[in-house]
Design an enzyme around this catalytic site. Structure first.
Site, mmCIF file in Angstrom:
data_model
loop_
_atom_site.group_PDB
_atom_site.id
_atom_site.type_symbol
_atom_site.label_atom_id
_atom_site.label_comp_id
_atom_site.label_asym_id
_atom_site.label_seq_id
_atom_site.Cartn_x
_atom_site.Cartn_y
_atom_site.Cartn_z
ATOM 1 N N MET A 52 1.836 3.949 51.938
ATOM 2 C CA MET A 52 2.441 2.639 51.732
ATOM 3 C C MET A 52 2.548 2.362 50.230
ATOM 4 O O MET A 52 2.757 1.211 49.824
ATOM 5 C CB MET A 52 1.630 1.552 52.435
ATOM 6 N N HIS A 89 -3.255 5.338 44.105
ATOM 7 C CA HIS A 89 -4.501 5.546 43.365
ATOM 8 C C HIS A 89 -4.881 7.010 43.566
ATOM 9 O O HIS A 89 -4.159 7.761 44.248
ATOM 10 C CB HIS A 89 -5.572 4.571 43.840
ATOM 11 N N GLY A 110 -5.793 10.642 54.769
ATOM 12 C CA GLY A 110 -7.134 10.507 54.199
ATOM 13 C C GLY A 110 -8.163 10.184 55.274
ATOM 14 O O GLY A 110 -7.899 9.390 56.186
ATOM 15 N N ASP A 149 -9.373 6.451 56.230
ATOM 16 C CA ASP A 149 -8.918 5.775 57.449
ATOM 17 C C ASP A 149 -9.222 6.680 58.634
ATOM 18 O O ASP A 149 -8.315 7.208 59.275
ATOM 19 C CB ASP A 149 -7.416 5.490 57.348
ATOM 20 N N MET A 186 -11.689 4.252 47.230
ATOM 21 C CA MET A 186 -10.440 3.763 46.635
ATOM 22 C C MET A 186 -9.536 3.181 47.718
ATOM 23 O O MET A 186 -9.419 3.733 48.805
ATOM 24 C CB MET A 186 -9.745 4.898 45.897
ATOM 25 N N SER A 187 -8.901 2.079 47.384
ATOM 26 C CA SER A 187 -7.991 1.411 48.304
ATOM 27 C C SER A 187 -7.049 0.545 47.485
ATOM 28 O O SER A 187 -7.465 -0.040 46.473
ATOM 29 C CB SER A 187 -8.792 0.506 49.253
ATOM 30 N N SER A 188 -5.811 0.469 47.926
ATOM 31 C CA SER A 188 -4.855 -0.400 47.215
ATOM 32 C C SER A 188 -5.342 -1.845 47.264
ATOM 33 O O SER A 188 -5.053 -2.644 46.379
ATOM 34 C CB SER A 188 -3.472 -0.302 47.840
ATOM 35 N N HIS A 231 -4.445 8.681 47.042
ATOM 36 C CA HIS A 231 -3.101 9.160 47.399
ATOM 37 C C HIS A 231 -2.790 10.469 46.676
ATOM 38 O O HIS A 231 -2.214 11.381 47.248
ATOM 39 C CB HIS A 231 -2.028 8.140 46.982
HETATM 40 O O1 PAF Z 1 -2.518 4.930 55.713
HETATM 41 C C1 PAF Z 1 -1.467 4.324 55.417
HETATM 42 O O2 PAF Z 1 -1.145 4.073 54.257
HETATM 43 C C2 PAF Z 1 -0.529 3.863 56.543
HETATM 44 O O3 PAF Z 1 -1.238 3.405 57.629
HETATM 45 C C3 PAF Z 1 0.487 4.945 56.941
HETATM 46 C C4 PAF Z 1 -0.190 6.168 57.557
HETATM 47 C C5 PAF Z 1 1.318 5.363 55.761
HETATM 48 C C6 PAF Z 1 1.439 4.375 58.019
HETATM 49 O O4 PAF Z 1 2.158 3.285 57.529
#
Ligand code: PAF
Length: 271
Positions: free
Chosen positions: A21, A25, A138, A141, A175-177, A28
């Site tokens: 999305m 960071h 990742g 999640d 790390m997370s947005s 990603h």
């Molecule tokens: O993990 C994420 O950023 C979102 O849930 C994903 C997998 C891109 C789906 O929108």
């Protein structure tokens, strides 16, 4: 995108997709690096997916910086960025959703009832559009990864899924947005989530494996942070997300979701 993907396959190339999305960071970037290693062509999708946000969640405010993301992705050797807009992905009259039953109602699904339905729907669309042979996600999640893996098996998708370990800040915060939403005080408190997981790990090392005991100790660690409010802490079987009474070697996921002020953060470990 589909025409490009067909061409890549005709040339005998293996396609890796990194669904994101955006607002990159290091987490990603580690996914993109992994994709670069396992495939000939790397596609990074950047799409803030409205169907995975609840009505009172942060879809509108979710941080976005497409130009910066594009530059970072390019620097790491991304071949294509797929950045559709909402109307392209969900044109007027869109009515089709994919849902993985049971798994998507547990843990985060308890408070975010339609979240995973939105995730699986968009991820299946992204798999179809990019014709990915491999997709990289990742472990931060963890539930998302397990649900997507189940969807891929149940629907015979034939895409190989790779999970990449969580990348952390120096003090251990995952790390997370969404970390960008935290005030300086909240940022200090947020590390309690990671500390509670560390504490759980230390208890298990000392052979304390009773889930109620470990969970009580974790709640105490998190509770000591002023701005923290627990959504859930759970010790579950990593395959079916069913609660465990005792830690099972190699089979256990310890997961937490905690509001720090108004920001909901998640983290987990597998033991
Ligand atoms: O993990 C994420 O950023 C979102 O849930 C994903 C997998 C891109 C789906 O929108």
């Amino acid at each position: 995108m589909k025409r490009i993907a067909d061409k890549l396959h005709r040339e005998g190339k293996r396609i890796a997709l990194v669904p994101t999305m955006g607002y990159f960071h290091e987490g990603h970037l580690s996914l993109i690096r992994k994709a670069r290693k396992v495939a000939d062509a790397v596609i990074v999708s950047i799409f803030v997916n409205p169907t995975q946000f609840g009505p009172n969640e942060d879809f509108e405010h979710y941080p976005r910086d497409f130009e910066r993301d594009r530059r970072l992705a390019r620097e790491l050797g991304t071949d294509y960025i797929f950045g559709p807009d909402v109307k392209e992905m969900y044109p007027a009259g869109y009515r089709t959703y994919v849902e993985v039953e049971e798994l998507s109602k547990k843990l985060c699904g308890m408070s975010r009832r339609t979240h995973f339905r939105g995730v699986t729907t968009v991820v299946l669309k992204l798999f179809e559009i990019t014709k990915a042979d491999v997709a990289v996600f990742g472990w931060k999640d963890a539930q998302q990864f397990l649900i997507i893996r189940k969807m891929a098996r149940d629907l015979n998708l034939g895409v190989k899924l790779i999970g990449v370990p969580t990348v952390r800040e120096r003090d251990g915060l995952a790390m997370s947005s969404r970390n960008t939403y935290l005030s300086p005080e909240e940022r200090c408190d947020a590390v309690a989530i990671r500390n509670s997981l560390r504490h759980a790990k230390a208890m298990i090392k000392k052979r304390i494996i009773s889930a109620p005991k470990i969970l009580a100790a974790m709640r105490k660690v998190i509770g000591a942070a002023k701005s923290a409010r627990i959504d859930y802490v759970e010790i579950v079987d990593v395959d079916n997300l069913e609660p465990l009474q005792a830690v099972k070697k190699g089979k256990t996921l310890i997961a937490a979701a905690v509001f720090i002020g108004g920001t909901r953060l998640i983290d987990n470990i597998r033991v």
